[in-house]
Design a protein around this motif. Structure first.
Motif, short mmCIF file in Angstrom:
data_model
loop_
_atom_site.label_atom_id
_atom_site.label_comp_id
_atom_site.label_asym_id
_atom_site.label_seq_id
_atom_site.Cartn_x
_atom_site.Cartn_y
_atom_site.Cartn_z
N SER A 53 -41.89 13.95 0.35
CA SER A 53 -40.25 14.08 0.70
C SER A 53 -39.63 14.63 -1.15
N GLY A 54 -40.57 14.67 -2.19
CA GLY A 54 -40.43 15.70 -3.46
C GLY A 54 -40.77 14.71 -4.30
N PHE A 55 -40.84 12.94 -3.97
CA PHE A 55 -40.48 12.19 -4.97
C PHE A 55 -41.90 11.82 -5.25
N VAL A 56 -42.16 11.72 -6.57
CA VAL A 56 -44.04 11.98 -6.76
C VAL A 56 -43.73 9.51 -7.00
N ALA A 205 -45.59 12.56 -16.11
CA ALA A 205 -44.76 13.72 -15.80
C ALA A 205 -44.89 13.53 -14.02
N ASP A 206 -45.86 13.96 -14.18
CA ASP A 206 -46.34 14.06 -12.36
C ASP A 206 -47.26 12.93 -11.83
N GLY A 207 -46.30 11.84 -12.64
CA GLY A 207 -47.81 10.75 -12.09
C GLY A 207 -48.46 10.16 -12.74
N ILE A 208 -49.57 9.48 -11.88
CA ILE A 208 -50.85 8.77 -12.98
C ILE A 208 -51.73 9.70 -12.71
N ALA A 314 -37.78 11.43 -9.18
CA ALA A 314 -36.87 12.23 -8.07
C ALA A 314 -36.51 14.30 -7.97
N PRO A 315 -36.48 14.22 -6.72
CA PRO A 315 -36.34 15.72 -6.66
C PRO A 315 -34.44 16.47 -6.75
N ASP A 316 -33.84 15.33 -6.72
CA ASP A 316 -32.66 15.48 -6.21
C ASP A 316 -31.57 15.08 -7.24
#
Length: 415
Positions: A53-56, A205-208, A314-316
């Motif tokens: 849902s847009g979350f990393v 930034a984009d996760g592990i 988080a996207p929002d």
């Protein structure tokens, strides 16, 4: 049975986790023809990241330590867009009370809770300072040469009181070792403590998952094949699940321990530790700092507001909170965790949305003493095995094990 097209290879590496990626990279650099076969749809093994849902959301809470020697050797840090945690943790001691355990050499103004009598006595602080200084400055060889015992025994013998061990070390290290008995090798503990003192804990930034992605991106295009599960080994290579046979005189098994035993039935692997990570979204951040929070009651291993460390998670604009617990809790136990988080953060958690839940089996190998920090990759003629279960349960251990496998393959093939 179909044979592969395009001829054989010198080495087949099975598994594109950290160990397999490091092994393949070193073999390619030495001029060997290598095939790296990964069963999944992407590289990383247990070091993976999903967009939910847009979350990393990483597959289990993981941090990136800049002090690891293999990290310094193999990775470019700038493209990862790292953001650091604060150099310390918040300790929840009950009743909503939080104490700050901070590295005074980096954040002296935030070290008020290290005044004797708050988190620790003057005697404890002196013992902790000596332990930390020795781990930071002693040569690695001296640390390896120490007698190995449990971490609990080592902390006690270092002069630390039961109070400090129970207030800080047991809850903190439970999240590092994924066990709460402090039965992990003291030799490994000293190297972990050393890396934390010397390095910085960060999030990409984009996760592990950005870490193995960068390693894979440095490989020549024809080396890596994803979506290619291996069914079994043969005398001259491997057979894939679709029946295709790939030929190579040398095979390196760099998979998860369970898959490694399936391919090498007589292989001995240590038991694994299981952890579950819960990701919750909240309209407002319950803690306005990028800090790990631990609980002296050990109702959870650790928790943090990921978006305070890196807003990109988080996207929002909402807050994303990560919380890890030992094992695989059922929904009733998750309710207990949510209540503990409400107390620790001093926030209403009823409105938090559960974004995702990951249970990672065999997330780390058990590492009781005596623990060899590295094991040979040689299994049988032409057959090798690597992974963190052959070294230590960390990114450093996995990468170092893959590097050792490559060295041993090269030594054996160039005789």
């Amino acid at each position: 049975m179909r044979s592969e097209q395009g001829g054989g290879r010198d080495v087949i590496v099975i598994g594109a986790g950290a160990a397999g990626l490091a092994c393949a990279a070193d073999l390619v650099a030495a001029g060997l023809r290598v095939s790296l076969l990964e069963a999944s749809d992407a590289v990383g093994g247990r070091i993976r990241t999903d967009r939910v849902s847009g979350f990393v959301t990483d597959r289990g809470f993981q941090v990136f330590n800049t002090a690891y020697p293999q990290v310094k050797r193999r990775l470019a840090l700038r493209p990862l867009r790292l953001r650091p945690f604060t150099p310390g943790v918040l300790v929840h001691t009950g009743g909503g009370r939080l104490l700050q355990f901070t590295d005074p050499t980096r954040r002296p103004r935030e070290s008020r809770d290290l005044v004797p009598g708050r988190l620790a006595s003057a005697r404890d602080l002196a013992a902790l300072g000596l332990l930390t200084a020795q781990d930071a400055v002693l040569p690695a060889g001296r640390l390896r040469a120490r007698s190995d015992r449990t971490t609990l025994t080592a902390l006690t013998d270092a002069g630390l009181s039961t109070k400090l061990i129970e207030t800080f070390f047991r809850p903190f290290l439970s999240g590092v070792f994924l066990e709460d008995g402090l039965e992990t090798s003291s030799r490994y503990f000293h190297f972990v403590w050393r890396s934390m003192v010397r390095g910085t804990l960060c999030l990409p930034a984009d996760g592990i998952g950005a870490v193995p992605a960068q390693l894979a991106g440095a490989l020549p295009h024809a080396v890596l094949r994803t979506g290619t599960p291996v069914a079994r080994l043969t005398g001259d290579g491997v057979v894939l699940s679709d029946g295709t046979e790939h030929h190579a005189p040398t095979v390196v098994v760099a998979t998860h321990p369970t898959a490694a035993v399936r391919l090498l039935p007589t292989l001995k692997v240590p038991p694994g530790r299981t952890v579950t990570t819960l990701y919750h979204a909240a309209d407002r951040s319950p803690l306005r700092e990028p800090t790990l929070l631990i609980d002296t009651a050990r109702r959870f291993l650790n928790t943090c507001v990921l978006t305070e460390v890196h807003p990109h998670y988080a996207p929002d604009g909402r807050a994303l909170i990560s919380t890890s617990v030992l094992g695989a809790p059922d929904p009733t136990e998750e309710a207990v965790v949510r209540a503990a988080l409400a107390e620790a953060y001093g926030a209403d958690t009823d409105s938090w949305q559960l974004v995702h839940r990951y249970t990672v089996h065999d997330a780390l190998p058990a590492m009781p003493p005596p623990l060899p920090l590295s094991r040979t990759s040689r299994f049988s003629p032409g057959r090798y095995v690597c992974g963190d279960h052959r070294a230590t349960g960390s990114l450093q251990g996995a990468l170092a094990s893959g590097a050792r496998a490559a060295r041993e393959v090269l030594a054996d093939t160039q005789r």
